[in-house]
Design a protein around this motif. Sequence first.
Motif, mmCIF file in Angstrom:
data_model
loop_
_atom_site.group_PDB
_atom_site.id
_atom_site.type_symbol
_atom_site.label_atom_id
_atom_site.label_comp_id
_atom_site.label_asym_id
_atom_site.label_seq_id
_atom_site.Cartn_x
_atom_site.Cartn_y
_atom_site.Cartn_z
ATOM 1 N N ARG A 62 0.826 -1.205 0.000
ATOM 2 C CA ARG A 62 0.000 0.000 0.000
ATOM 3 C C ARG A 62 0.862 1.258 0.000
ATOM 4 O O ARG A 62 0.369 2.346 -0.311
ATOM 5 N N GLY A 63 2.136 1.141 0.403
ATOM 6 C CA GLY A 63 3.079 2.254 0.287
ATOM 7 C C GLY A 63 2.904 3.387 1.266
ATOM 8 O O GLY A 63 3.396 4.495 1.033
ATOM 9 N N PHE A 64 2.232 3.150 2.400
ATOM 10 C CA PHE A 64 2.017 4.217 3.377
ATOM 11 C C PHE A 64 3.178 4.384 4.344
ATOM 12 O O PHE A 64 3.352 5.439 4.930
ATOM 13 N N GLY A 74 8.112 -0.850 -0.265
ATOM 14 C CA GLY A 74 6.989 -1.157 -1.147
ATOM 15 C C GLY A 74 6.848 -0.062 -2.176
ATOM 16 O O GLY A 74 7.599 0.920 -2.190
ATOM 17 N N PRO A 75 5.878 -0.188 -3.070
ATOM 18 C CA PRO A 75 5.657 0.838 -4.093
ATOM 19 C C PRO A 75 5.208 2.148 -3.454
ATOM 20 O O PRO A 75 4.503 2.142 -2.445
ATOM 21 N N LEU A 76 5.626 3.262 -4.041
ATOM 22 C CA LEU A 76 5.208 4.574 -3.543
ATOM 23 C C LEU A 76 3.769 4.829 -3.975
ATOM 24 O O LEU A 76 3.523 5.396 -5.034
ATOM 25 N N ALA A 83 1.502 8.731 -4.614
ATOM 26 C CA ALA A 83 2.721 9.372 -4.108
ATOM 27 C C ALA A 83 3.843 9.277 -5.136
ATOM 28 O O ALA A 83 4.655 10.198 -5.261
ATOM 29 N N GLU A 84 3.881 8.202 -5.891
ATOM 30 C CA GLU A 84 4.912 8.047 -6.924
ATOM 31 C C GLU A 84 4.802 9.157 -7.965
ATOM 32 O O GLU A 84 5.811 9.743 -8.383
ATOM 33 N N TYR A 85 3.573 9.466 -8.380
ATOM 34 C CA TYR A 85 3.386 10.535 -9.369
ATOM 35 C C TYR A 85 3.833 11.873 -8.788
ATOM 36 O O TYR A 85 4.540 12.648 -9.452
ATOM 37 N N THR A 141 9.939 3.409 -5.036
ATOM 38 C CA THR A 141 9.661 2.660 -3.812
ATOM 39 C C THR A 141 9.808 3.538 -2.568
ATOM 40 O O THR A 141 10.463 4.582 -2.596
ATOM 41 N N THR A 142 9.209 3.073 -1.497
ATOM 42 C CA THR A 142 9.250 3.822 -0.238
ATOM 43 C C THR A 142 10.681 3.932 0.293
ATOM 44 O O THR A 142 11.087 4.989 0.763
ATOM 45 N N PHE A 143 11.439 2.840 0.233
ATOM 46 C CA PHE A 143 12.798 2.883 0.760
ATOM 47 C C PHE A 143 13.715 3.772 -0.075
ATOM 48 O O PHE A 143 14.648 4.379 0.458
#
Length: 312
Positions: A117-119, A125-127, A139-141, A182-184
């Motif tokens: 979920r990227g929170f 995980g994916p942003l 968030a990625e955009y 990604t979040t990391f």
Amino acid sequence: MAANEFKHKSILLDESVKWLITNKDGVYVDCTMGGAGHSFGFASQLNEDGMLIGIDQDEDAIAASKKRLAPCQCRIATVKSNFKDFDAVLDSLNIEQIDGIFFDLGVSSYQLDTPERGFSYMHDGPLDMRMDKSAKLSAEYIVNNYSESELADIIHRYGEERWSKRIAAFIAAERKNKHISTTFELVEIIKKAIPKGARMDGPHPAKRTFQALRIEVNNELGILQKTMENAVARLKTGGRIGVITFHSLEDRIVKQTFAALAKGCICPPQFPVCVCGRKPQLKKVGNIVPPAEEVEENPRARSARLRFAEKC
């Protein structure tokens, strides 16, 4: 994720139920149902003629809640929608006025603890950060397409982050070399942007930036004041509202909105008589925070506050 895997420990549960439910045959709305922690508490207090309407924009939450609420004796309606659209939900159910309405504005533990979920800045995980997975803005955009000045603005405004300009500059520089997905990856950029001395004190260095991105993705503050006003308008006389907030920005909006609705005449003090005709809409306005033992058991309760009021 299966519905029975949806985990979330409800904060200020007993206090919320005790405040909200005054009529066992009444109609109550939980606008942020999540895994039905609070909803189950509300529904458990209602008779067969009572009704609980649960709203959430997260499909996983809807699936989990239907299972959790199945044993309850009252009427249940679960609806996939954003809490700002609760008015339309009530209209679709031919319900004009309600006995109580509730909002838990925090991100669920399930959303935080589910990496895809990227929170969370604690899981790779994916942003993403979309509460409604069908929404377009992620968030990625934002991280890869907003201008440096726009990034700095939302990180400062919604995250109250003192290093917002540096973080935005580091993001802008990094994305020239590589798409940030990604979040990391984002966490590492934030750590590089914040001076080491500043990283040693206070919360996780990425906390404020992640909060800001989540608020922007889901337009959490932009919809809040009007939603509170609409919620009070749908309450019956004596009906109650409860709102759990988790950070100063949303808490300030709820506090100020309740204060404005509790105020009567707004004519200048030099006017001999009232000409505005404004009457208070709310009374018994107050707030409580979780007791120390709840915070110790559930650290996520530390910043929570329940604001409540009753319709005049």
